[in-house]
Every structure is written in C-alpha cells, then in structure tokens.
Design a protein around this motif. Structure first.
Motif, short mmCIF file in Angstrom:
data_model
loop_
_atom_site.label_atom_id
_atom_site.label_comp_id
_atom_site.label_asym_id
_atom_site.label_seq_id
_atom_site.Cartn_x
_atom_site.Cartn_y
_atom_site.Cartn_z
N GLN A 18 -84.29 -3.17 45.07
CA GLN A 18 -84.86 -1.84 45.31
C GLN A 18 -84.64 -1.36 46.74
O GLN A 18 -85.03 -0.25 47.09
N GLY A 19 -84.01 -2.19 47.57
CA GLY A 19 -83.68 -1.75 48.92
C GLY A 19 -84.43 -2.41 50.05
O GLY A 19 -84.23 -2.06 51.22
N VAL A 20 -85.30 -3.37 49.76
CA VAL A 20 -86.02 -4.07 50.83
C VAL A 20 -85.04 -4.96 51.60
O VAL A 20 -84.33 -5.76 50.99
N ARG A 21 -85.01 -4.80 52.92
CA ARG A 21 -84.09 -5.59 53.74
C ARG A 21 -84.80 -6.38 54.84
O ARG A 21 -84.17 -7.15 55.55
N GLU A 22 -86.10 -6.16 55.00
CA GLU A 22 -86.87 -6.87 56.03
C GLU A 22 -88.06 -7.57 55.37
O GLU A 22 -88.86 -6.93 54.67
N LEU A 23 -88.16 -8.89 55.58
CA LEU A 23 -89.27 -9.68 55.06
C LEU A 23 -89.97 -10.36 56.22
O LEU A 23 -89.33 -10.97 57.08
N VAL A 24 -91.29 -10.27 56.23
CA VAL A 24 -92.10 -11.01 57.21
C VAL A 24 -92.89 -12.06 56.45
O VAL A 24 -93.53 -11.75 55.43
N LEU A 25 -92.85 -13.29 56.92
CA LEU A 25 -93.46 -14.41 56.20
C LEU A 25 -94.42 -15.17 57.10
O LEU A 25 -94.10 -15.47 58.25
N CYS A 26 -95.60 -15.47 56.56
CA CYS A 26 -96.53 -16.38 57.21
C CYS A 26 -96.61 -17.68 56.41
O CYS A 26 -96.58 -17.64 55.18
N PRO A 27 -96.71 -18.81 57.08
CA PRO A 27 -96.68 -20.09 56.36
C PRO A 27 -97.93 -20.30 55.52
O PRO A 27 -99.00 -19.77 55.80
N GLY A 28 -97.78 -21.09 54.47
CA GLY A 28 -98.90 -21.43 53.59
C GLY A 28 -98.43 -22.32 52.46
O GLY A 28 -97.22 -22.46 52.23
N SER A 29 -99.37 -22.90 51.74
CA SER A 29 -99.02 -23.79 50.64
C SER A 29 -98.83 -23.03 49.33
O SER A 29 -97.81 -23.18 48.66
N ARG A 30 -99.81 -22.22 48.96
CA ARG A 30 -99.70 -21.53 47.68
C ARG A 30 -98.52 -20.57 47.67
O ARG A 30 -97.94 -20.27 46.62
N SER A 31 -98.13 -20.11 48.84
CA SER A 31 -97.00 -19.18 48.93
C SER A 31 -95.66 -19.89 49.06
O SER A 31 -94.63 -19.25 49.33
N ALA A 32 -95.63 -21.22 48.88
CA ALA A 32 -94.40 -22.00 49.06
C ALA A 32 -93.22 -21.46 48.24
O ALA A 32 -92.10 -21.36 48.77
N PRO A 33 -93.39 -21.10 46.97
CA PRO A 33 -92.24 -20.58 46.22
C PRO A 33 -91.68 -19.30 46.85
O PRO A 33 -90.46 -19.13 46.95
N LEU A 34 -92.56 -18.42 47.28
CA LEU A 34 -92.11 -17.18 47.92
C LEU A 34 -91.40 -17.47 49.24
O LEU A 34 -90.39 -16.84 49.56
N ALA A 35 -91.92 -18.44 50.00
CA ALA A 35 -91.29 -18.80 51.27
C ALA A 35 -89.89 -19.35 51.07
O ALA A 35 -88.94 -18.99 51.80
N LEU A 36 -89.72 -20.22 50.09
CA LEU A 36 -88.40 -20.83 49.85
C LEU A 36 -87.39 -19.79 49.37
O LEU A 36 -86.22 -19.80 49.79
N VAL A 37 -87.82 -18.89 48.51
CA VAL A 37 -86.91 -17.84 48.04
C VAL A 37 -86.57 -16.90 49.19
O VAL A 37 -85.41 -16.46 49.34
N ALA A 38 -87.55 -16.57 50.03
CA ALA A 38 -87.29 -15.69 51.17
C ALA A 38 -86.28 -16.32 52.13
O ALA A 38 -85.39 -15.64 52.64
N GLN A 39 -86.41 -17.63 52.34
CA GLN A 39 -85.46 -18.30 53.23
C GLN A 39 -84.06 -18.32 52.63
O GLN A 39 -83.07 -18.15 53.34
N ALA A 40 -83.98 -18.49 51.33
CA ALA A 40 -82.67 -18.45 50.67
C ALA A 40 -82.05 -17.07 50.80
O ALA A 40 -80.83 -16.93 51.01
N ALA A 41 -82.87 -16.03 50.68
CA ALA A 41 -82.36 -14.66 50.82
C ALA A 41 -81.85 -14.41 52.22
O ALA A 41 -80.81 -13.76 52.43
#
Length: 543
Positions: A18-41
């Motif tokens: 949809q056009g998102v090009r900037e992601l800001v991430l804060c560390p956490g455990s429950r958000s681990a899947p989102l963090a790993l996908v964001a790092q891959a992106a």
C-alpha cells in the motif's frame, strides 16, 4: 510455519504494497514475529527500519516520518504499557491529520481479562482518535489479515472522502510466535494493493473582492501553504501566515500581523480566508470570533477549524476578485513601521532575546533544509521573525500544541524528507524529549541542528495571567518549573556533540554547515519577558 509469523508477514507485506516505506520498531517479545518480518523487509530494501527503545519517542518519530514522507509511516510495539506510550503521538496525528499506522502486538483475545502477563484491554485504547481500528487475529482466516491491513492504510491516507489520520491494527498473536527454522526471507512478490479513486477536485467557489479581506494561514502542509500564498499574491491580499503554515514568505506576507490585529487596521477587516489550522495567538483567535467578520474556511476536511463558531462558508477552494490595491498597501506600510518598532524594542533590551534568537535561526536555515519549531515561545518568537523570500519548508506539532516528542518528530521529518533540518526549541521541550537522542549505532541518523533557547524554564507562562506579581510566590515552582539540568551535559550523555554558544559567536555557529546531529545551547534571560511582550504589543505610539 507458525500462524503468528504468517499473520505478521501478511500484515507487513500488505502495508508495503500500500506504499508504506518507513517502519519504526520497539523491541518486545509478543511482537517478535512483526520484528523479524520488519527486519527482513529492511534487509531486502523494501522499507527503511528505525529501531527505538522508547515507545513514546518511537511514536513521534513515526509521526515525523509520515508528515514529511510520501505516504503513511508505521510504528510497531509489543503489548501492554508499550501501547499506551503511543497515545500522545496518536492524539497529535489525529488532530493534525497525519497518516500514522499503529501496529501493536497482543495476546489472543481469550487471555484478556484473565491476568495473563503483559495483557490489558488495548484493542480500543485509541477509540475516538483513529480513523480505523481492527483486531487482527492469527487464529482468523488468513485472507482477513491482508484485508484489514489494506483497509487501514487506505483510511490512514484519507481515501474515499475521509480525513487522513492515525489507524490502529491490534495484532493478536498466539504461540508459537516464530517458526523453529528461523525467519523467512522477504517475499519476492507483494500482494496486490487495495486501490481507491483519488479525491475529486471540486470547483472553486468564486468570491467578490470588495470586502476588506485577509488570507490567514495557520499550521498547514506545504501544499496548503503554497495555495494560501498563491491566492494572496494573485488577488493582492495581505497574508497573515503563522511560522508553520508553509505560507510565510513572499511580498504579501505581513511579518508583524499578530501585533497589527489590535490596531485600527485589524478592526477594519471584513473577511478572513482561513487556510490550515490557526492556533498561535490570542489576537488571531479574537479575529476568528468576531461576529462582524465573514469567515471563509478553505478546507476539504470534515474537521475544518472554526474555533470562534463564526464560519459561514467552507469550501475546498476559492477564487477572489482582486481587492482594492490600497488595502494591501496599507498593511505593508503599517508592517514596515511596526518592524522598526520591534527592532528598536529588542535592541533596547541589551541582551539576546527570544524573538531575536528566533529571527537569526529562521534566517540561517539553508533553502534546501527544514525548519522545525517547538511549541510554547519558540514558535511564537518565530512569528515575529523576518519574512524570507523563499518558501522554506516549516513544521511544528500544532495538532495539540504540546512539547511532547519535539526532537523525535524533527528527526523523523529530516529522515523522511532526506533533508537537513534546524530545530528551535526551549530547554523544557528539549529535556522532555531528550530520550530521542538515544539512536543505536546501526540506525539511520539525521542531519539535524538543535538550537536550544535555554531560559531555565517555561518563559511563556510569564506572559500569561499567572505571570502577574500576584502569583509570584507560586510561579517558579508550578509554572516556570526550572529543572537545573544542563542541555549540553544531557546531550553529551547520549554521545551527541553539544556546546553552549555565546551571543557573539552565534552568527558563525548558525552559518556553519549542518553536519550530523548536533545541539547548540543559547542562554536567555526570561526575567523581563512579560514586559518585553507588552512593549512589543503596545506598538510605537505607546513608546
């Protein structure tokens, strides 16, 4: 594969589609899947990832990225108090129409209310302040994950006639959170984006040029500010533009507009064409509340500004017949006289003042750089700064006019715009958001000069009712609130170059090229601030 990881991948790939090009991430455990996908992106070059340890600063960083970027920016957090820390940025985004996408990890809904660790009622935490909210469950049909993400991105941008603003995806993730084989590479192909038609361009409303009219530009985007300036210049109208209006430039801009509103010239105004969101001064608020003035709001937003309850016409665009040439000439002549009085009054002080510092800072910003102004006195002092001939890109958090997240927003603006920037803020705003300087060594860093007007507290309160002598016993502790902290020392603790600048060295310091992240601290004396403002407002006739 873990359904939670697949869910996170579906959400983020759709946001990128949809056009998102900037992601800001804060560390956490429950958000681990989102963090790993964001790092891959990020590794694949699909997005630029910014990692922060403080959710409040992360929210404002994403706000700045979205303000200056080409589309929405997303911020990702874990569950619990992490989500609540985003509230200030969400409220600012709501009131300033910034497309901020909040993605929060959560436990499955079945665990909410049963004492599960780090689990609370967070899905509706931002109710009333988001354009869309959804519970994205890893246990739900996979097709729903991308559909909810696509809808969020579309509504954040104000498609289909809505207003731009924040949206909230609460992603409920069950265990296992991640696949045992480790994270996957970023997909080679993205899902199809949800496409919506752009907003239709309405025909402008034609207005006669006979009423004595001014163009009033409040906090606004560069495109809205450019429209306000263009209308004023094409129709020969005075332009009363706030510093973050992106309209405060050119021959029609009136430097001392707020001071002239209290004169006979201000009383002669019959019509106001309002662009953006005026929030800065009481004289402007009084003008917008006058029942004898025709208020025309030029806006395509449903939450158009009308603080005085006097708006009689709201239109996405207007045209105006040229008004009498002597009307603009009268404002320009009065402005020239008032500028002389401002210059003389500041010179009489004998020491560097807030308005003088703001004037120097505004003049120093390179034409290809950004000007960012903190709330409180810095932006009000810039409201008396000299008018520049060029259209300098200017920003401030005026949705709710707080000092929250000032530095974080400025960093996001510079990174998204790919430009250097100059931030003028007070010592309290700097202290409030100094954690924004905690940027990891692997993270993108801005070219940003932070100029701290250090008057050891909140000088704006001295200019308000409770700055009167009757409140002197309480003033310092409960209003001025001096912290005793040294901004140079604070910045140094984060490894950011900082130095205190004497007034004699200020011109050279501001003229130096902006290189990396730096802090310049300029000491000011707020003792006579209330008297100075009163003398500036009184005008030359009062001597």
């Amino acid at each position: 594969m873990s359904d939670s990881y697949a869910c996170a991948e579906a959400v983020l790939t759709q946001l990128v589609a949809q056009g998102v090009r900037e992601l800001v991430l804060c560390p956490g455990s429950r958000s681990a899947p989102l963090a790993l996908v964001a790092q891959a992106a990020d590794r694949a070059g699909a997005v630029r990832l910014h990692v922060r340890v403080d959710e409040r600063t992360a929210g404002f960083l994403a706000l700045g990225l979205a303000k200056a970027g080409r589309g929405p920016a997303a911020v990702i957090t874990t569950s619990g108090t992490a989500v609540a820390n985003l509230a200030p940025a969400v409220l600012e985004a709501h009131h300033s129409a910034v497309p901020l996408i909040v993605v929060t990890a959560d436990r499955p809904a079945s665990l909410v209310g049963f004492g599960a660790n780090q689990t609370t009622e967070q899905a509706d935490l931002f109710t009333g302040f988001v354009r869309y909210r959804a519970r994205v469950a890893s246990s739900a049909p996979a097709a729903s994950w991308q559909a909810q993400a696509a809808r969020a991105a579309v509504l954040a941008e104000g498609a289909l006639g809505g207003d731009p603003g924040p949206v909230h995806l609460n992603v409920e993730l069950g265990v296992p959170l991640v696949p045992s084989a480790g994270p996957r590479a970023w997909p080679a192909a993205l899902p199809a984006p949800l496409v919506t038609p752009g907003r239709s361009i309405a025909q402008p409303v034609a207005l006669p040029g006979t009423p004595r009219t001014v163009v009033l530009a409040g906090d606004a985007s560069p495109s809205v500010g450019a429209a306000a300036r263009a209308l004023a210049e094409s129709c020969g109208l005075p332009l009363l533009a706030e510093p973050s209006s992106n309209a405060r430039s050119g021959p029609n801009a009136i430097r001392t507009a707020r001071l002239l509103l209290g004169t006979d010239l201000g009383a002669a105004i019959q019509r106001v064409l309002v662009f953006g969101r005026p929030t800065l001064s009481r004289p402007v608020s009084a003008l917008l509340a006058r029942p004898d003035v025709e208020i025309v709001v030029v806006s395509d937003r449903s939450d158009f500004p009308d603080p005085g309850w006097q708006a009689r016409l709201v239109a996405p665009a207007v045209t105006v017949e040229p008004g009498p040439a002597e009307w603009l000439a009268a404002w320009q002549a009065a402005d020239a006289l008032r500028q002389e009085h401002v210059t003389a009054t500041l010179a009489e002080v004998g020491t560097l003042t807030g308005p003088e510092l703001a004037d120097r800072v505004v003049a120093s910003v390179p034409s290809d750089a950004l000007l960012i102004l903190a709330s409180s006195n810095p932006i009000r002092d810039a409201d008396l700064a000299s008018i520049r001939p060029d259209a300098l890109l200017s920003y401030a958090n005026r949705g709710l006019s707080g000092i929250d997240g000032t530095i974080s927003t400025a960093i996001g603006l510079c990174l998204a715009g790919g430009r250097p920037g100059v931030l003028l803020c007070g010592d309290l705003a700097f202290t409030h958001d100094v954690g924004a300087l905690a940027i990891g060594s692997d993270e993108p860093r801005p070219e940003l000069r932070i100029v701290v007007a250090d008057d050891a507290g909140g000088s704006i309160f001295a200019t308000l009712e409770y700055g009167a002598p009757a409140f002197a016993q309480a003033f310092e502790r409960v209003f001025a609130t001096p912290t005793g902290l040294d901004p140079v020392t604070l910045a140094g603790g984060y490894g950011v170059p900082a130095r205190r600048i004497d007034p004699d060295d200020l011109a050279a310091a501001l003229a130096a090229p902006i290189s990396g992240l730096e802090v310049l601290v300029v000491g000011l004396d707020r003792t006579g601030r209330a008297d100075l403002d009163a003398r500036l407002a009184a005008g030359p006739s009062a001597g």
